[in-house]
Design an enzyme around this catalytic site. Structure first.
Site, PDB file in Angstrom:
ATOM      1  N   GLU A  59       0.834  -1.212   0.000  1.00  0.00           N
ATOM      2  CA  GLU A  59       0.000   0.000   0.000  1.00  0.00           C
ATOM      3  C   GLU A  59       0.865   1.257   0.000  1.00  0.00           C
ATOM      4  O   GLU A  59       2.089   1.192   0.173  1.00  0.00           O
ATOM      5  CB  GLU A  59      -0.872   0.011   1.265  1.00  0.00           C
ATOM      6  CG  GLU A  59      -0.020   0.085   2.540  1.00  0.00           C
ATOM      7  CD  GLU A  59      -0.834   0.100   3.822  1.00  0.00           C
ATOM      8  OE1 GLU A  59      -1.925  -0.498   3.873  1.00  0.00           O
ATOM      9  OE2 GLU A  59      -0.349   0.731   4.795  1.00  0.00           O
ATOM     10  N   HIS A  61       0.423   5.760   1.044  1.00  0.00           N
ATOM     11  CA  HIS A  61      -0.380   6.819   1.654  1.00  0.00           C
ATOM     12  C   HIS A  61       0.536   8.001   1.929  1.00  0.00           C
ATOM     13  O   HIS A  61       1.767   7.878   1.817  1.00  0.00           O
ATOM     14  CB  HIS A  61      -1.052   6.330   2.940  1.00  0.00           C
ATOM     15  CG  HIS A  61      -0.199   5.420   3.772  1.00  0.00           C
ATOM     16  ND1 HIS A  61       0.938   5.853   4.399  1.00  0.00           N
ATOM     17  CD2 HIS A  61      -0.279   4.089   4.032  1.00  0.00           C
ATOM     18  CE1 HIS A  61       1.491   4.842   5.036  1.00  0.00           C
ATOM     19  NE2 HIS A  61       0.789   3.745   4.826  1.00  0.00           N
ATOM     20  N   HIS A  65       5.782   6.225   7.945  1.00  0.00           N
ATOM     21  CA  HIS A  65       5.901   5.163   8.941  1.00  0.00           C
ATOM     22  C   HIS A  65       7.331   5.152   9.477  1.00  0.00           C
ATOM     23  O   HIS A  65       8.286   5.258   8.704  1.00  0.00           O
ATOM     24  CB  HIS A  65       5.667   3.784   8.324  1.00  0.00           C
ATOM     25  CG  HIS A  65       4.254   3.438   8.035  1.00  0.00           C
ATOM     26  ND1 HIS A  65       3.195   3.774   8.842  1.00  0.00           N
ATOM     27  CD2 HIS A  65       3.716   2.719   7.021  1.00  0.00           C
ATOM     28  CE1 HIS A  65       2.083   3.293   8.327  1.00  0.00           C
ATOM     29  NE2 HIS A  65       2.368   2.652   7.215  1.00  0.00           N
ATOM     30  N   HIS A  99       4.883   0.071   0.368  1.00  0.00           N
ATOM     31  CA  HIS A  99       5.587  -0.711   1.395  1.00  0.00           C
ATOM     32  C   HIS A  99       4.805  -1.965   1.744  1.00  0.00           C
ATOM     33  O   HIS A  99       3.580  -2.020   1.585  1.00  0.00           O
ATOM     34  CB  HIS A  99       5.847   0.131   2.635  1.00  0.00           C
ATOM     35  CG  HIS A  99       4.607   0.755   3.196  1.00  0.00           C
ATOM     36  ND1 HIS A  99       4.032   1.868   2.637  1.00  0.00           N
ATOM     37  CD2 HIS A  99       3.818   0.407   4.242  1.00  0.00           C
ATOM     38  CE1 HIS A  99       2.952   2.186   3.321  1.00  0.00           C
ATOM     39  NE2 HIS A  99       2.785   1.305   4.299  1.00  0.00           N
ATOM     40  N   CYS A 115       5.375   0.320  14.904  1.00  0.00           N
ATOM     41  CA  CYS A 115       5.213   1.307  13.835  1.00  0.00           C
ATOM     42  C   CYS A 115       4.638   2.583  14.447  1.00  0.00           C
ATOM     43  O   CYS A 115       3.589   2.559  15.073  1.00  0.00           O
ATOM     44  CB  CYS A 115       4.290   0.764  12.749  1.00  0.00           C
ATOM     45  SG  CYS A 115       4.032   1.937  11.404  1.00  0.00           S
TER      46      CYS A 115
HETATM   47 MN    MN Z   1       1.127   1.667   5.672  1.00  0.00          MN
END
Ligand code: MN
Length: 150
Positions: A59, A61, A65, A99, A115
């Site tokens: 995914e 975004h 992270h 990732h 995370c």
């Molecule tokens: Mn993610």
């Protein structure tokens, strides 16, 4: 929101007072458990376990992270890169970068990682067909779990 707890002790199966949650409602993933440990004014700390043979969704975004491997070993896909990861390794996923975290089917233990993310963040988006095909011939493409349309 009330102020977050200032101390969350580790327990045998997780963290005191933190229930494991469903990783995501939909998407292409396997064997992932999530604990949301603490949510402060601006940031959130979560922990994920990826079972042997499992993988998180591939995914992207806009939020970043900050990942710290807590146990086990596995593979981290970040953009076009793929890295073998072990306890103590740190992975930074920049905004907008694809990732995925993968635990080999033959692994002796799950891959675990913390995370850190912004408490307020955009929704993850799965890669579209063009983005999936763009990984062809890259280290990421060689290891990523991705379902290409026939
Ligand atoms: Mn993610």
């Amino acid at each position: 929101m009330d102020q977050a707890r200032t101390f969350t002790p580790r327990t045998a199966g997780g963290w005191l007072g933190v229930e494991p949650r469903e990783y995501k409602r939909d998407g292409d993933f396997e064997g992932v458990t999530r604990h949301t440990i603490v949510t402060g004014a601006t940031m959130q700390v979560r922990h994920f376990d990826v079972a042997p043979g499992g993988y998180s969704s591939l995914e992207r975004h806009q939020h970043e992270h900050y990942v710290i491997i807590s146990h086990g070993s596995g593979t981290a896909v970040v953009g076009r890169e793929a890295h073998q990861v072990h306890e103590g390794d740190v992975i930074y996923v920049p905004a907008g970068t694809a990732h995925q975290f993968i635990c080999a089917a033959g692994a002796a233990a799950p891959l675990g990682f913390y995370c850190v993310v912004s408490a307020e963040r955009d929704r993850p988006r799965l890669l579209d067909e063009q983005e999936l095909r763009a990984l062809d011939g890259t280290p990421a493409g060689a290891v990523a779990r991705r379902r290409l349309p026939a």
